[in-house]
Enzyme design. Structure first.
Site, short mmCIF file in Angstrom:
data_model
loop_
_atom_site.label_atom_id
_atom_site.label_comp_id
_atom_site.label_asym_id
_atom_site.label_seq_id
_atom_site.Cartn_x
_atom_site.Cartn_y
_atom_site.Cartn_z
N CYS A 1 0.77 -1.04 -0.05
CA CYS A 1 0.51 -0.40 0.16
C CYS A 1 0.72 1.78 -0.11
O CYS A 1 0.25 2.59 -0.25
CB CYS A 1 -0.80 -0.08 1.05
SG CYS A 1 -0.40 0.58 2.93
N CYS B 1 -2.70 -0.76 8.64
CA CYS B 1 -1.90 0.03 9.14
C CYS B 1 -1.84 -0.03 10.83
O CYS B 1 -0.85 0.63 10.94
CB CYS B 1 -3.49 0.86 9.16
SG CYS B 1 -3.30 2.16 7.61
#
Length: 148
Positions: A34, A104
């Protein structure tokens, strides 16, 4: 995709952003998939207590929010306690993350570990249970996705 109020708060008003002049430990981790990169700085006193934590994150809102929350969670803790701040603890503190953003929180956990590892290497200290961190969490992410 709905974010909790806490995620939005930490995204809009991130805590502890910035670099540190002379940190006890710095850890940088990324996710090639990402493109997020998170760098965490720790200032650790002679008793192994984290006096200050700062971060610089290049990534999405959830990456900024998890970095911010992670620094809040480790401040004032011993290095051993900081090691126990998991991605799940970061997510819980933020009242959850959408499944596609769980990575994350893994980035935040790894960044803490990477900074602690750097501290250990610089100061010759050993933290029980600390493993050498990975620089790209892609491999760990796949394992974590299987847990959900």
């Amino acid at each position: 995709m709905a974010y909790s109020e806490k995620v939005m708060d930490h995204f809009n008003n991130p805590r502890n952003v910035g670099e540190m002049e002379d940190p006890s430990g710095v850890g940088t981790v990324g996710n090639a998939k990402c493109g997020d990169i998170m760098r965490m700085y720790l200032d650790i006193d002679e008793n192994g207590v984290i006096r200050e934590a700062k971060f610089k994150t290049f990534g999405c809102g959830a990456a900024v929010a998890t970095s911010s929350m992670a620094t809040e969670l480790v401040k004032g803790k011993t290095v051993q306690e900081a090691l126990e701040v998991t991605n799940k603890a970061v997510m819980e503190a933020l009242d959850g993350l959408p499944p596609v953003k769980v990575h994350c929180s893994l980035l935040a956990e790894e960044a803490i570990h990477a900074a602690l590892w750097d501290y250990c290497e610089k100061s010759g200290v050993k933290i029980e249970g600390l493993e050498k961190p990975v620089s790209d969490i892609g491999e760990k992410e796949e394992a974590a996705e299987e847990d959900y």
